[in-house]
Motif scaffolding. Structure first.
Motif, PDB file in Angstrom:
ATOM      1  N   GLY A 185     -71.665 -11.777  -4.324  1.00 61.58           N
ATOM      2  CA  GLY A 185     -72.644 -12.847  -4.177  1.00 61.58           C
ATOM      3  C   GLY A 185     -72.349 -13.687  -2.950  1.00 61.58           C
ATOM      4  O   GLY A 185     -71.274 -13.580  -2.323  1.00 61.58           O
ATOM      5  N   LEU A 208     -70.528  -9.067  -0.905  1.00 56.61           N
ATOM      6  CA  LEU A 208     -71.586  -8.128  -1.288  1.00 56.61           C
ATOM      7  C   LEU A 208     -72.728  -8.915  -1.909  1.00 56.61           C
ATOM      8  O   LEU A 208     -72.549  -9.594  -2.926  1.00 56.61           O
ATOM      9  N   ASN A 233     -83.562 -23.903  -3.424  1.00 57.53           N
ATOM     10  CA  ASN A 233     -83.458 -25.129  -4.225  1.00 57.53           C
ATOM     11  C   ASN A 233     -83.938 -26.363  -3.465  1.00 57.53           C
ATOM     12  O   ASN A 233     -84.237 -26.321  -2.279  1.00 57.53           O
ATOM     13  N   GLY A 243     -82.277 -28.907  -2.700  1.00 58.37           N
ATOM     14  CA  GLY A 243     -81.266 -29.500  -1.834  1.00 58.37           C
ATOM     15  C   GLY A 243     -80.635 -30.781  -2.365  1.00 58.37           C
ATOM     16  O   GLY A 243     -79.827 -31.408  -1.680  1.00 58.37           O
ATOM     17  N   MET A 244     -81.020 -31.184  -3.575  1.00 60.85           N
ATOM     18  CA  MET A 244     -80.499 -32.447  -4.122  1.00 60.85           C
ATOM     19  C   MET A 244     -79.004 -32.308  -4.373  1.00 60.85           C
ATOM     20  O   MET A 244     -78.567 -31.434  -5.124  1.00 60.85           O
ATOM     21  N   VAL A 273     -73.622  -5.014  -6.780  1.00 60.34           N
ATOM     22  CA  VAL A 273     -72.480  -4.502  -7.543  1.00 60.34           C
ATOM     23  C   VAL A 273     -72.960  -4.134  -8.944  1.00 60.34           C
ATOM     24  O   VAL A 273     -73.657  -4.913  -9.599  1.00 60.34           O
ATOM     25  N   SER A 313     -74.296 -17.751 -12.695  1.00 63.56           N
ATOM     26  CA  SER A 313     -74.132 -17.749 -14.156  1.00 63.56           C
ATOM     27  C   SER A 313     -74.637 -16.439 -14.771  1.00 63.56           C
ATOM     28  O   SER A 313     -73.951 -15.816 -15.595  1.00 63.56           O
ATOM     29  N   ILE A 349     -70.452 -27.304  -8.538  1.00 67.70           N
ATOM     30  CA  ILE A 349     -70.047 -25.895  -8.408  1.00 67.70           C
ATOM     31  C   ILE A 349     -69.195 -25.718  -7.144  1.00 67.70           C
ATOM     32  O   ILE A 349     -68.140 -25.072  -7.164  1.00 67.70           O
TER      33      ILE A 349
HETATM   34  P1  FDA Z   1     -76.089 -18.624  -6.921  1.00 67.71           P
HETATM   35  O1  FDA Z   1     -77.130 -18.278  -7.920  1.00 67.71           O
HETATM   36  O2  FDA Z   1     -76.404 -19.656  -5.916  1.00 67.71           O
HETATM   37  O3  FDA Z   1     -75.686 -17.310  -6.105  1.00 67.71           O
HETATM   38  C1  FDA Z   1     -75.473 -16.069  -6.702  1.00 67.71           C
HETATM   39  C2  FDA Z   1     -75.743 -14.975  -5.683  1.00 67.71           C
HETATM   40  O4  FDA Z   1     -75.227 -13.740  -6.155  1.00 67.71           O
HETATM   41  C3  FDA Z   1     -77.218 -14.746  -5.399  1.00 67.71           C
HETATM   42  O5  FDA Z   1     -77.429 -14.715  -4.003  1.00 67.71           O
HETATM   43  C4  FDA Z   1     -77.499 -13.386  -6.027  1.00 67.71           C
HETATM   44  O6  FDA Z   1     -78.494 -12.637  -5.343  1.00 67.71           O
HETATM   45  C5  FDA Z   1     -76.155 -12.709  -5.930  1.00 67.71           C
HETATM   46  N1  FDA Z   1     -75.898 -11.664  -6.934  1.00 67.71           N
HETATM   47  C6  FDA Z   1     -76.110 -11.757  -8.270  1.00 67.71           C
HETATM   48  N2  FDA Z   1     -75.696 -10.639  -8.889  1.00 67.71           N
HETATM   49  C7  FDA Z   1     -75.210  -9.808  -7.923  1.00 67.71           C
HETATM   50  C8  FDA Z   1     -74.641  -8.501  -7.939  1.00 67.71           C
HETATM   51  N3  FDA Z   1     -74.465  -7.819  -9.082  1.00 67.71           N
HETATM   52  N4  FDA Z   1     -74.277  -7.936  -6.759  1.00 67.71           N
HETATM   53  C9  FDA Z   1     -74.437  -8.621  -5.575  1.00 67.71           C
HETATM   54  N5  FDA Z   1     -74.966  -9.877  -5.516  1.00 67.71           N
HETATM   55  C10 FDA Z   1     -75.349 -10.465  -6.683  1.00 67.71           C
HETATM   56  N6  FDA Z   1     -79.208 -27.503  -7.716  1.00 67.71           N
HETATM   57  C11 FDA Z   1     -78.887 -28.693  -7.148  1.00 67.71           C
HETATM   58  O7  FDA Z   1     -77.734 -29.107  -7.209  1.00 67.71           O
HETATM   59  N7  FDA Z   1     -79.861 -29.426  -6.522  1.00 67.71           N
HETATM   60  C12 FDA Z   1     -81.168 -29.018  -6.457  1.00 67.71           C
HETATM   61  O8  FDA Z   1     -82.015 -29.696  -5.871  1.00 67.71           O
HETATM   62  C13 FDA Z   1     -81.507 -27.785  -7.075  1.00 67.71           C
HETATM   63  N8  FDA Z   1     -82.810 -27.340  -7.103  1.00 67.71           N
HETATM   64  C14 FDA Z   1     -83.082 -26.045  -7.532  1.00 67.71           C
HETATM   65  C15 FDA Z   1     -84.370 -25.527  -7.390  1.00 67.71           C
HETATM   66  C16 FDA Z   1     -84.628 -24.200  -7.721  1.00 67.71           C
HETATM   67  C17 FDA Z   1     -86.014 -23.639  -7.569  1.00 67.71           C
HETATM   68  C18 FDA Z   1     -83.569 -23.383  -8.226  1.00 67.71           C
HETATM   69  C19 FDA Z   1     -83.805 -21.947  -8.581  1.00 67.71           C
HETATM   70  C20 FDA Z   1     -82.297 -23.911  -8.386  1.00 67.71           C
HETATM   71  C21 FDA Z   1     -82.048 -25.238  -8.049  1.00 67.71           C
HETATM   72  N9  FDA Z   1     -80.768 -25.772  -8.167  1.00 67.71           N
HETATM   73  C22 FDA Z   1     -80.480 -27.017  -7.655  1.00 67.71           C
HETATM   74  C23 FDA Z   1     -79.676 -25.004  -8.787  1.00 67.71           C
HETATM   75  C24 FDA Z   1     -78.698 -24.394  -7.781  1.00 67.71           C
HETATM   76  O9  FDA Z   1     -79.394 -23.698  -6.775  1.00 67.71           O
HETATM   77  C25 FDA Z   1     -77.743 -23.455  -8.538  1.00 67.71           C
HETATM   78  O10 FDA Z   1     -77.058 -24.229  -9.502  1.00 67.71           O
HETATM   79  C26 FDA Z   1     -76.743 -22.781  -7.623  1.00 67.71           C
HETATM   80  O11 FDA Z   1     -77.387 -22.002  -6.645  1.00 67.71           O
HETATM   81  C27 FDA Z   1     -75.780 -21.900  -8.411  1.00 67.71           C
HETATM   82  O12 FDA Z   1     -74.742 -21.505  -7.543  1.00 67.71           O
HETATM   83  P2  FDA Z   1     -73.837 -20.251  -7.879  1.00 67.71           P
HETATM   84  O13 FDA Z   1     -72.748 -20.202  -6.876  1.00 67.71           O
HETATM   85  O14 FDA Z   1     -73.449 -20.321  -9.322  1.00 67.71           O
HETATM   86  O15 FDA Z   1     -74.756 -18.948  -7.724  1.00 67.71           O
END
Ligand code: FDA
Length: 504
Positions: free
Chosen positions: A12, A34, A114, A116-117, A245, A286, A485
């Protein structure tokens, strides 16, 4: 043909992954990232990298035949969505039985889509959620480090008060204040200076052109421009895109062997690769990290994984709702897509709520005040591995969201009463529905810190295997989660590099 060996693999490219890769690269460790999604830097036929929110095309969505926008309707009409060709687009909606989860796909993960908050949680709640983490150290060292590296910045309050683009937020603030509620400015990774220049008409518009959930063409400092750019700058980190993966196994010498599917952007399988590594960092989010570990445990490729994998999941109490304003109280035809204010009622013991005042940038007057409420819901879901579908399934019922709806309702009932206004019932699908309780933006948990892992994200039962992302946080953090995070990943990877990586 044998496998390719690299010292460290990061799965990720979201927040946890990006932090891990940067710090590994700085420590001189050759690191391969990856990412199943694309690198978003090539303009499409319209000259833009991302498609807009009002006329989305295939770039908007991860292998869908129709877009699935959160506000699916207006006056119960499905106006926002479009038929599209299946493609490796930037926003995914993963639909489980009674909960749908929005996630970003691409280099930068959720940072691409997202709002950006960038909110640091209040310390008392952080301590309640993660009591085993040294909060003094987090607030002195890792939260500041995360905020600085993410390039979090604050809106100019003078500009906020006079710009047409935040009229919607000022209207909501006044109505909250009429109910005795206070609001707070919310920092962001969107460059507020850039936004002012958008308003002045001197640069291309992005936040002021309704761009956000399908990507911002300008203005937002997403991870590809902050952590990941710095990681690549170490010269030790490489990123492979459109690489998913699938399986993880441990070899006799303790190294990990991954099978990875490489596809093209239309979904055609190009190659299945085997990649091995000594240190494996899971930052697939998650849903993604939890699924990889559940699959490994239940198919027997990592049989010693604990029964805690899959547990402690929650949607951060997310509930969307909207109010209808009086005709004499318009919210404006101009609305920035980036939220700037939150209603902070977290100290309310009966129903703690932090509600972001969300825009509804429709380009026409809607009289709608929209909110994303973050509530404190003690209910938790569990992921289980579905062997027939080879995917993680979420055990979470609509009923489990009742406490979150009740908390949001108690806050917005107060605001409606003080302003003699009512809810909108037409925005969340074909039925009469005032509270969207069936989707979330903030999936948290699945590999909870101190349960499925040790206190630093080391996966229980295995050496040199780590979880770095939102799956570590047990279902709730009380504010938008990416700063937490990021800061937690900073804390964990610092320890892991010192104790595990540097010594090997
Ligand atoms: P995250 O989901 O960011 O990254 C995981 C990555 O792993 C992805 O790029 C995915 O493609 C990749 N992946 C998954 N499985 C895989 C595999 N098997 N092989 C290879 N790659 C794989 N939060 C906040 O704090 N302020 C905000 O304003 C917002 N607003 C918001 C709006 C919208 C529309 C969304 C969808 C989300 C938000 N969020 C948010 C939430 C925030 O974006 C979210 O909590 C984080 O991106 C999570 O970060 P992680 O590092 O957990 O994983």
């Amino acid at each position: 043909s044998g496998s390719t060996f690299v010292p460290a693999v990061v799965v990720g490219t979201g927040y946890g992954a990006a932090v891990s890769a940067l710090r590994l690269g700085e420590a001189g460790v050759p690191t391969l990232m990856l990412e199943m999604g694309q690198l978003w830097n090539q303009p499409g036929p319209d000259g833009n990298v991302f498609s807009g929110m009002l006329k989305p095309d295939k770039r908007s969505s991860w292998f869908k035949t129709r877009t699935e926008a959160p506000l699916g309707s207006f006056l119960w009409l499905d106006l926002a969505n479009r038929d599209i060709d299946p493609y490796a687009g930037v926003l995914d909606r993963v639909n489980f039985d009674q909960m749908s989860v929005y996630v970003g796909r691409g280099v930068g993960g959720g940072s691409l889509v997202n709002g950006g908050m960038a909110v640091t949680p209040r310390r008392s709640y952080f301590e309640e959620v993660l009591p085993q983490v040294d909060a003094a150290e987090m607030y002195a060292k890792y939260f500041p480090r995360a905020n600085a590296t993410l390039r979090v910045n604050n809106i100019d309050k003078g500009w906020f008060e006079q710009t047409d683009w935040y009229k919607f937020a000022r209207v909501s603030r006044e109505q909250a204040s009429n109910a005795g509620l206070s609001t707070t400015f919310v920092p962001n990774v969107y460059d507020w200076d850039y936004m002012r220049r958008e308003a002045d008409g001197t640069v291309p518009k992005s936040a002021l052109a309704a761009e956000v959930i399908y990507g911002n063409n300008h203005g937002k400092v997403s991870l590809d421009k902050s952590y990941l750019a710095a990681a690549l700058g170490t010269g030790k980190v490489t990123i492979e895109t459109l690489h998913q993966v699938k399986t993880i196994r441990q070899q006799k010498d303790g190294t990990y062997l991954l099978t990875v599917e490489q596809k093209n952007a239309d979904g055609k399988l190009l190659a299945t690769k085997e990649i091995s590594c000594r240190h494996l960092f899971l930052g697939a989010g998650s849903l993604g990290s939890t699924e990889l570990l559940l699959r490994a445990r239940d198919t027997g490729t990592l049989p010693n994984l604990s029964s805690e994998i899959g547990g402690g999941w929650g949607p951060n109490g997310n509930i969307m709702t909207a109010r209808a304003n009086h005709m004499w109280n318009p919210t404006g035809t101009k609305q920035s897509s980036i939220p700037a204010l939150g209603i902070d009622d977290w100290d309310n013991k009966d129903a703690p709520v932090f509600a972001e005042i969300a825009p509804m940038p429709a380009g026409v007057e809607t009289w709608v005040s929209l909110y994303l409420a973050i509530t404190k819901n003690p209910e938790r879901g569990t992921f289980v591995y579905d062997a027939a579908k080879d995917r993680a399934d979420l055990r979470w019922t609509r009923e489990q969201n009742a406490p979150a709806v009740a908390a949001a309702k108690s806050l917005f009932d107060r605001i409606n009463k003080a302003n003699t206004t009512i809810y909108r019932y037409d925005l969340f699908g074909k039925q009469l529905k005032a509270f969207a309780d069936d989707f979330c933006y903030h999936p948290l948990g699945g590999c909870v810190l101190g349960k499925a892992t040790d206190n630093y994200g080391r996966v229980a039962g295995y050496k040199n295997l780590y979880v770095t992302d939102g799956s570590l946080i047990p279902g709730s953090i009380g504010v938008n989660p990416f700063v937490t995070i990021t800061a937690l990943a900073e804390r964990n990877v610092e320890r892991v590099i010192k104790e595990d990586v540097a010594k090997s």
